[in-house]
Design a protein around this motif. Structure first.
Motif, short mmCIF file in Angstrom:
data_model
loop_
_atom_site.label_atom_id
_atom_site.label_comp_id
_atom_site.label_asym_id
_atom_site.label_seq_id
_atom_site.Cartn_x
_atom_site.Cartn_y
_atom_site.Cartn_z
N GLU A 58 -38.13 -1.87 18.19
CA GLU A 58 -37.12 -1.14 18.95
C GLU A 58 -37.14 0.34 18.61
N PRO A 59 -37.16 1.22 19.62
CA PRO A 59 -37.13 2.67 19.36
C PRO A 59 -35.93 3.09 18.51
N ALA A 60 -34.85 2.32 18.58
CA ALA A 60 -33.66 2.66 17.80
C ALA A 60 -33.92 2.56 16.29
N ARG A 61 -34.98 1.89 15.90
CA ARG A 61 -35.30 1.76 14.48
C ARG A 61 -36.05 2.98 13.94
N ALA A 62 -36.37 3.93 14.80
CA ALA A 62 -37.02 5.16 14.36
C ALA A 62 -36.04 6.01 13.56
N ALA A 63 -36.50 6.49 12.40
CA ALA A 63 -35.69 7.38 11.58
C ALA A 63 -36.17 8.81 11.79
#
Length: 382
Positions: A58-63
């Motif tokens: 998921e792109p939301a897991r990018a920091a």
């Protein structure tokens, strides 16, 4: 009563470039029971988007950066895959954040940083800290090592290996990486790629006591020597020669075989990434060949060894000390070339001979591992 299931390690990726895309991610895809990627970051926003696209994470897991990733509670361990000059600083931050660490090789951009890696590992004895070296885990090399341990060719007394292959920048390939073309680390291609060959030599021939090296620059696309030749004396008494050339002009196909000569036979290691061969000759002019297909050149196995160390304890084969021992052969080779003299190679604390890795709880070399292995026997004219 069945033992409780082991929870997969929650893994954060720091750096999602070519090494992750081509090497580590394919291995992780087959290890869903051992790892789950819960966060990732890369200095390049485009690279973060690319990773999310092909991986399905998921792109939301990018920091936003590594500090944000290391602050997350849902990250147990990190896989560090950044340019060589930055490996040490990132590993420092990750260990300070209490994470277990799997770091790309080599351990240090030079001898001083290699010593720093050793001190860093010693300063965090409660953490699993690995510097990846897939050659320690390759099926064909482990098979060859087992043959040697069993005395299949008697006492090894000579090693000969020449590797030559054109190296020019290619888009989408490792040679196209700008930091590899103008390396800010001592040894250039021989530290970045050639250190794998040193790992193979040490796995099969044992530790090295003395080196005598020479280098040449014959490739204008890389700002470092393209050629290295090494005469070696091993602690066990054998001698050897290793020559590696990475020119910019096309070269005719070469066998690129490693040969180990023993008092009772010869061991030949050859092939390509898609098919590797180990051939043992006997005094009766018989050859025994094992062909390896469908393996991933050790990337899966090294991650399994890391996971085992994190989840069950124990020391992984790919320890920091072993990686430093590999890197220091290259550094000492360049010292020798600069001084035009044979030089002794000091033992690396906590390294010693490379252990032979086997799957945890297995009696055989290949229990539970993918790949095809085919054996054959033939005769040759003495």
């Amino acid at each position: 009563m069945a033992a409780p299931a082991i929870r997969p390690i929650r893994l954060g990726l720091i750096g999602t470039g070519l090494a992750v895309e081509k090497l580590h991610w394919p291995a992780l895809c087959g290890l869903a029971d051992r790892f789950v990627v819960t966060a990732f970051t890369d200095a390049s926003v485009d690279q973060r988007k690319r990773f999310a696209g092909y991986s399905g994470v998921e792109p939301a897991r990018a920091a936003a950066d590594r500090a944000a990733l290391l602050a997350r509670d849902d990250v147990d361990a990190v896989l560090i895959s950044v340019p060589i000059p930055h490996l040490y600083e990132v590993a420092c931050d990750a260990l300070a954040a209490g994470k277990d660490v799997f770091c790309e090789k080599p351990a240090g951009a030079d001898a001083e940083q290699a010593a720093g890696f050793l001190a860093l590992a010693a300063g965090h004895p409660d953490r699993t800290f690995v510097v990846g070296e897939n050659y320690f885990y390759r099926d064909d090399l482990r098979y060859a090592r087992a043959l040697l341990d069993d005395g299949a060719i008697g006492r090894p007394h000579l090693m000969a290996w020449r590797h030559a292959g054109r190296s020019v920048p290619r888009a989408g390939g490792f040679t196209g990486t700008p930091w590899r073309q103008r390396p800010q680390y001592r040894g250039g291609v021989h530290l970045d790629f050639g250190v794998h060959h040193i790992a193979q030599i040490r796995l099969l021939c044992g530790d090295i006591a003395r080196v005598h090296g020479a280098v040449q620059a014959a490739n204008s696309t890389i700002d470092a020597p393209s050629d290295l030749t090494l005469n070696l004396v091993f602690t066990g008494g054998a001698i050897g020669n290793y020559t590696a050339s990475f020119p910019e002009i096309p070269v005719p196909p070469e066998p690129n075989e490693m040969r180990l000569y023993g008092t009772e036979g010869v061991l030949v290691l050859a092939g390509s990434e898609s098919e590797r061969r180990v051939t043992r000759s006997s005094p009766d002019a018989t050859t025994h060949t094992m062909v390896f297909r469908g393996s991933d050149n050790g990337y899966r196995a090294e991650l399994v060894d890391f996971a085992d160390a994190v989840q069950f304890g124990g020391r992984p084969v790919g320890s920091v000390a072993q990686s430093v021992a590999n890197a220091m052969v290259v550094q000492r080779a360049f010292d020798s070339a600069e001084r035009a003299a044979a030089l002794a190679l000091d033992a690396v604390p906590a390294a010693g001979p490379v252990p032979l890795w086997r799957p945890r709880g297995a009696t055989g070399l290949f229990d539970g591992l993918p790949g095809q292995r085919i054996s054959s026997t033939a005769s040759f004219a003495a």
